[in-house]
Enzyme design. Structure first.
Site, PDB file in Angstrom:
ATOM      1  N   THR A 186      -1.387  -2.670   7.269  1.00 23.34           N
ATOM      2  CA  THR A 186      -1.043  -1.131   6.577  1.00 23.34           C
ATOM      3  C   THR A 186      -1.438  -0.272   5.001  1.00 23.34           C
ATOM      4  O   THR A 186      -2.069   1.090   5.333  1.00 23.34           O
ATOM      5  CB  THR A 186       0.290  -0.648   6.565  1.00 23.34           C
ATOM      6  OG1 THR A 186       1.245  -2.017   7.700  1.00 23.34           O
ATOM      7  CG2 THR A 186       0.802   0.619   7.082  1.00 23.34           C
ATOM      8  N   ASP A 187      -1.586  -0.681   4.449  1.00 18.16           N
ATOM      9  CA  ASP A 187      -2.046   0.492   2.935  1.00 18.16           C
ATOM     10  C   ASP A 187      -3.483   0.241   2.743  1.00 18.16           C
ATOM     11  O   ASP A 187      -3.747   1.061   2.909  1.00 18.16           O
ATOM     12  CB  ASP A 187      -1.743  -1.027   1.648  1.00 18.16           C
ATOM     13  CG  ASP A 187      -0.384  -0.476   0.926  1.00 18.16           C
ATOM     14  OD1 ASP A 187       0.357   0.355   1.271  1.00 18.16           O
ATOM     15  OD2 ASP A 187      -0.222  -1.567   0.337  1.00 18.16           O
TER      16      ASP A 187
END
Length: 424
Positions: A186-187
């Protein structure tokens, strides 16, 4: 085009200046991409400490002399940048950062919502002195909404954003539980989307002279990148479950055990399935009405998969890979990361690099995957030592009649990488 972004020969983003007030991964991933493409990225770090990930080791990276160059995690997201150590909690530090922002095209930060307003470094404050500034904020939950003030980390967002609900072994099987992805995906995805937003805003700025604020939320990105799984839910009203290595909409598309290891079989259409069946010595499966088309294979996966597993287990992994590749059926091994970097194709693509430090030392690194024919990525440059560029950048960009760098160094507002070494 503004004065700060005059194009010069070189990589695609040469002449672009980015003031990077991010740490950990999502923000640094975005600015690393911009640095790869030629932007000057000035990474602001806390004197004496720096980005949190500088201490996220071991493992650490060493140069060819065997000297410790810090955590591998930090080097994975900060290549090609310049490090300036400034204490933004001090008024003089805030004045420095405002002066740098006024000479930058982009400011990117990942503080909590409203966290920079008390320093006068929020978008409204900086846009007042530089209206064409592109300012990107990355937070866990965005600038608005009931969760806006919460801290957000990748693991948490993978859970809240639904990714873990579709990752892991199915209920009722060994090891069944929701599972995070093995990298902070997600980062990374948020970093990618941030770059897209920044480049879009720069295109608008170049056309109109207007800057703008980009509000990037990890949760927004996670929900948006649920892709087919999100649409499967929206189309049916039923939440998809965990299928392990299987695919919800394509069969066979999963891991299979051979006589000496596992491989991935990724059959994407009916023609590939027919060719697989020929190689497997079971051509009748391709004409069986239960399996002849992908929709029927999905409906009858519980019948088909055990049959295929029986076939796959009778031959070696290398045998299957050679035969299926020859038949143009997508197949491949499940590599360790060691095997990834030993793979001849990965090597031919130049994905392992030897970035150079300003002192001429060589480290290890990973290349940018962006291959532009006319404006390629910058040659690999190592992640900077903490404060390595403090004096160089500030002496060039700040008015010496206003900022006394020696005094600022003495009182701890700024720090140069040599400070610690001189005191040792």
């Amino acid at each position: 085009m503004t004065e700060t972004s005059k194009t010069v020969p070189g990589a695609a983003l040469s002449g672009l200046r980015v003031l990077d007030m991010t740490r950990i991964l999502a923000g640094p991933w975005a600015t690393q991409i911009l640095a790869d493409m030629g932007a000057e990225v000035i990474k602001i770090e806390r004197p004496g400490e720096g980005d949190d990930t500088r201490s996220w080791g071991p493992p650490n990276v060493t140069d060819q002399q065997g000297r410790d160059r810090g955590a591998a995690y930090f080097h994975g997201a900060n290549r090609g940048k310049k490090s300036v150590a400034v204490d933004m909690a001090r008024p003089e530090g805030q004045r420095i950062l405002k002066a740098l922002a006024a000479q930058s095209d982009v400011v990117i930060e990942n503080f909590k919502v409203g966290g920079l307003a008390k320093y006068g470094l929020d978008y409204a404050s900086l846009a007042a002195v530089k209206p064409d500034l592109v300012y990107c904020s990355i937070t866990g939950f965005g600038q608005t909404g009931p969760y806006a003030n919460r801290a957000g980390y990748d693991f948490l967002i993978q859970a809240m954003g639904g990714l873990m609900s579709v990752t892991g072994q199915p209920d009722g099987t060994p090891g069944a539980e929701p599972m995070k992805v093995g990298v902070a995906l997600t980062d990374v995805l948020t970093g990618l989307y941030a770059v897209i937003g920044i480049l879009s805003a720069l295109r608008h700025r170049d056309a109109t002279g207007e800057g703008q604020h980009i509000d990037m939320s990890l949760l927004d990105v996670q929900v948006a990148t649920l892709a087919n799984q999100a649409m499967n839910y929206l189309a049916t009203g039923k939440s998809p479950g965990r299928l392990g290595n299987a695919h919800p909409s394509i069969v066979p598309y999963q891991a299979f055990a051979t006589s000496d290891g596992h491989l991935i079989l990724a059959v994407g259409n009916d023609g590939q399935f027919a060719r697989f069946c020929d190689v497997a010595g079971a051509p009748g499966l391709a004409t069986d009405p239960r399996f002849a088309t992908n929709p029927e294979r999905v409906r009858n996966r519980d019948v088909l998969i055990p049959i295929l597993q029986g076939l796959m287990s009778g031959r070696s992994m290398d045998d299957w890979i050679e035969a299926l590749n020859a038949a143009s059926v997508p197949v491949g091994p499940i590599n360790t990361i060691e095997r990834v970097f030993a793979d001849p194709h990965v090597q031919s693509r130049g994905l392992r690099t030897s970035p150079e430090t300003p002192q001429g030392d060589r480290l290890v690194g990973v290349a940018s995957p962006i291959n532009l024919s006319r404006t390629p990525a910058m040659p690999p440059r190592a992640a900077p030592d903490l404060g390595a560029d403090t004096i160089g950048i500030l002496s060039h960009m700040l008015d010496p009649s206003i900022f006394d760098l020696e005094a600022l160094m003495t009182d701890g507002t700024i720090a140069d990488f040599r400070t610690k070494k001189d005191g040792e």
